[in-house]
Motif scaffolding. Sequence first.
Motif, short mmCIF file in Angstrom:
data_model
loop_
_atom_site.label_atom_id
_atom_site.label_comp_id
_atom_site.label_asym_id
_atom_site.label_seq_id
_atom_site.Cartn_x
_atom_site.Cartn_y
_atom_site.Cartn_z
N LEU A 45 39.53 28.99 85.16
CA LEU A 45 39.17 29.37 83.78
C LEU A 45 40.39 29.92 83.06
O LEU A 45 40.62 29.65 81.88
N PRO A 92 38.89 26.73 78.95
CA PRO A 92 37.85 25.99 78.23
C PRO A 92 37.20 26.91 77.18
O PRO A 92 37.31 28.13 77.29
N THR A 93 36.53 26.31 76.20
CA THR A 93 35.83 27.12 75.19
C THR A 93 34.90 28.10 75.89
O THR A 93 34.13 27.71 76.76
N GLY A 94 35.02 29.37 75.53
CA GLY A 94 34.14 30.37 76.12
C GLY A 94 34.53 30.80 77.51
O GLY A 94 33.72 31.38 78.23
#
Lengths: 278, 278
Positions: free
Chosen positions: A129, A134-136
């Motif tokens: 992550l 990535p988004t979020g």
Amino acid sequence: MIYEPLFKLERTGVQIHYYTNIRKYNPVHWHSAVELIYILNGNAKISIEGKDYPVVAGEFVVIDSNLLHEFCCRGESMMVVIHFSRSSMKNFIPNLDEYHFQCARAELQKENLGAYLEICELLKGLPPLYVMHPTGYKLKSQAIAMEIFFELVNQFAEAGEWVQKPEKRENLERLEEIIEYIELHHKEQISLESIAAHFYLSREYFSRFFRKNMGVTFTRYVNQVRLMHIYQEICNTEFGIMELAEKHGFTNYKLFNKMFHEVYGCTPREIRMSRKRS
Amino acid sequence: MIYEPLFKLERTGVQIHYYTNIRKYNPVHWHSAVELIYILNGNAKISIEGKDYPVVAGEFVVIDSNLLHEFCCRGESMMVVIHFSRSSMKNFIPNLDEYHFQCARAELQKENLGAYLEICELLKGLPPLYVMHPTGYKLKSQAIAMEIFFELVNQFAEAGEWVQKPEKRENLERLEEIIEYIELHHKEQISLESIAAHFYLSREYFSRFFRKNMGVTFTRYVNQVRLMHIYQEICNTEFGIMELAEKHGFTNYKLFNKMFHEVYGCTPREIRMSRKRS
């Protein structure tokens, strides 16, 4: 800052940091947040209340609130450090103060290995992550950290009042002031007499109090703080090494070289050279 | 309360509710939080902006912020409802307003089925936590909900400004006042003339405005609100059914019976009887 009384924790009470180091040394310190250190790469030595815990890649260690701990890593390393604010976690787990945490690979009972590996599995989800964003990704990272805390509470928390005895709490408050004083004055010559006098204590009492609570003598601790600052400047400035040692309060150059080697596993000059090459 | 402008959301901005109903009807309403409804047992009909979405056990539906929606379930049902505060989620996903959400089983593209089932898998983790209450179950529930939102953003959010056109926003503000007025005065005889006059609008404009924005005529909506209150009292009090219908503003008893059957799938007397038996 060596002493970290307050973290700027996220609103969920969870803060996640990623570190890539070549050598890292943090002298004894403590904080109110529960800390989890997960080694991704390399290895490290963590001392908790004077006891050593070697950790290698793929392992993690949990350090409970206000426990004195020291961190040392001599080679290259990558790690994830998560801080959980006890007060924020109490919003979800009102009786959290009835538990204290203990979790290290070396002390694991056979029946807990599964739970330990399950947490490792959750931890493995974090670096991708961080790298891929990535988004979020922050939301998902927080969610993973919260799941980890849930597992810690259910698998690695021991019953027994965490709330510290008034004596220990008072000691920490006094130590906090002493550590701050050392941080501010480490470039000067602080004698045992002068600091004891500053805190209205006898030389003998101060010496014993410091040694007993910090697990290290006052003189050695002051030199550890100096070393940490000198290491930073060797890496980031062009100042001569002798100059730096003096600037940060080392008068005994031989002792400086000896301690430096002990902590970082190499000479100051070797660090300078490797920085210049890269 | 039909209109829910503000949820008392958890500090993480996520609120999870569990419902067990025998029949449930919520007339058209809206709120700023993104809503996810997961049916555990039974089935329901959810209308979003006038379009019907039947949902059966094991399925979920997502309703984006400020979309008008209606909920109807005629039999026994169990469900999980999660509200995500957009403003809280923006702390983790700053560009959240660039996305709007759409996710229902019936409209699923083949390539999204995997992602849909993955969210179902996450949702399945919630009821055991609610039933068993392990230490820290709230923390774990929040973590699961946050992971679900992460998946929604990455799999079921469509690009395109969510921020509503000023016209729609103004309409919602006006509707909010109208809905509040109806909630307060539903026991009285509110004529189209009187409510239009109250809001300084012509009878014709008010009628068109209401129908266009709420997807239902004013008269029908007022009766829906009355029905909802009457149903509550049939279940929880001993008052006669005719008495209740009158108390909540129904003057046409025949119409009351017809609408009641339409919404709840049975007569008021049948509900009274089954309550008495149980």
